[in-house]
Write an enzyme that holds these catalytic residues in place. Structure first.
Site, PDB file in Angstrom:
ATOM      1  N   TYR A 122       4.160 -10.736   0.497  1.00  0.00           N
ATOM      2  CA  TYR A 122       5.178  -9.749   0.148  1.00  0.00           C
ATOM      3  C   TYR A 122       6.511 -10.347  -0.281  1.00  0.00           C
ATOM      4  O   TYR A 122       7.409  -9.607  -0.686  1.00  0.00           O
ATOM      5  CB  TYR A 122       5.400  -8.796   1.331  1.00  0.00           C
ATOM      6  N   HIS A 151       3.143  -0.690  -5.067  1.00  0.00           N
ATOM      7  CA  HIS A 151       2.684  -1.666  -4.072  1.00  0.00           C
ATOM      8  C   HIS A 151       3.229  -3.025  -4.468  1.00  0.00           C
ATOM      9  O   HIS A 151       3.144  -3.416  -5.640  1.00  0.00           O
ATOM     10  CB  HIS A 151       1.156  -1.722  -4.006  1.00  0.00           C
TER      11      HIS A 151
END
Length: 159
Positions: A31, A109
């Site tokens: 991430y 996302h």
């Protein structure tokens, strides 16, 4: 009745699902190192480029996300949603989004969910989203805000 909400008088709702409060700390190899505050600043800048603002929220609780979607259908010009793990499990979030007739919805996302575990490949939210952005890192949020802004400004899916 035509929608009277515009970028000039209503914010874009940015919703973040479970564990995104740990962005920058949790699995940075997937991430990245940006925090949720960094993402909020990025979204605000993208909206401001269109004369708009954002209402940026995060919850680890499905019901709270549903409540915020209900709020957005009445008071916001569009929704950017990163449902996180709820993408793959939440019919409740899908049902809430389905109440938002005419409201632009873009799913985002940070990682490419299609390159990850098999169970992450399906998203219930995608069934309602006007667009899905995945695998662009946090920059995907700016792309999602741009898309919601374009849809809100024109009301057309091909904007």
């Amino acid at each position: 009745m035509p929608r009277t909400r515009t970028l000039a008088n209503a914010p874009i709702m940015i919703l973040n699902g479970p564990n995104l409060n740990l962005l920058g700390q949790r699995q940075p190899e997937i991430y990245g190192s940006d925090t949720l505050a960094d993402v909020e600043a990025l979204c605000a800048k993208a909206a401001a480029a269109h004369g708009g603002t954002v209402d940026f929220r995060q919850s680890n609780h499905e019901g709270e996300l549903v409540d915020w979607i209900h709020e957005a259908r009445l008071h916001h010009v569009g929704i950017v949603i990163n449902p996180a793990a709820y993408s793959h499990t939440s019919v409740a979030i899908l049902d809430a989004l389905n109440t938002c007739d005419g409201l632009p919805v873009v799913e985002v996302h940070i990682s490419n969910i299609h390159q990850r575990e098999e169970f992450r490949h399906h998203s219930y939210v995608s069934l309602r989203a006007d667009g899905v952005i995945a695998g662009c890192g946090v920059q995907g949020y700016a792309f999602a805000v741009e898309r919601v802004a374009a849809l809100a400004e024109t009301g057309r899916a091909d904007a």
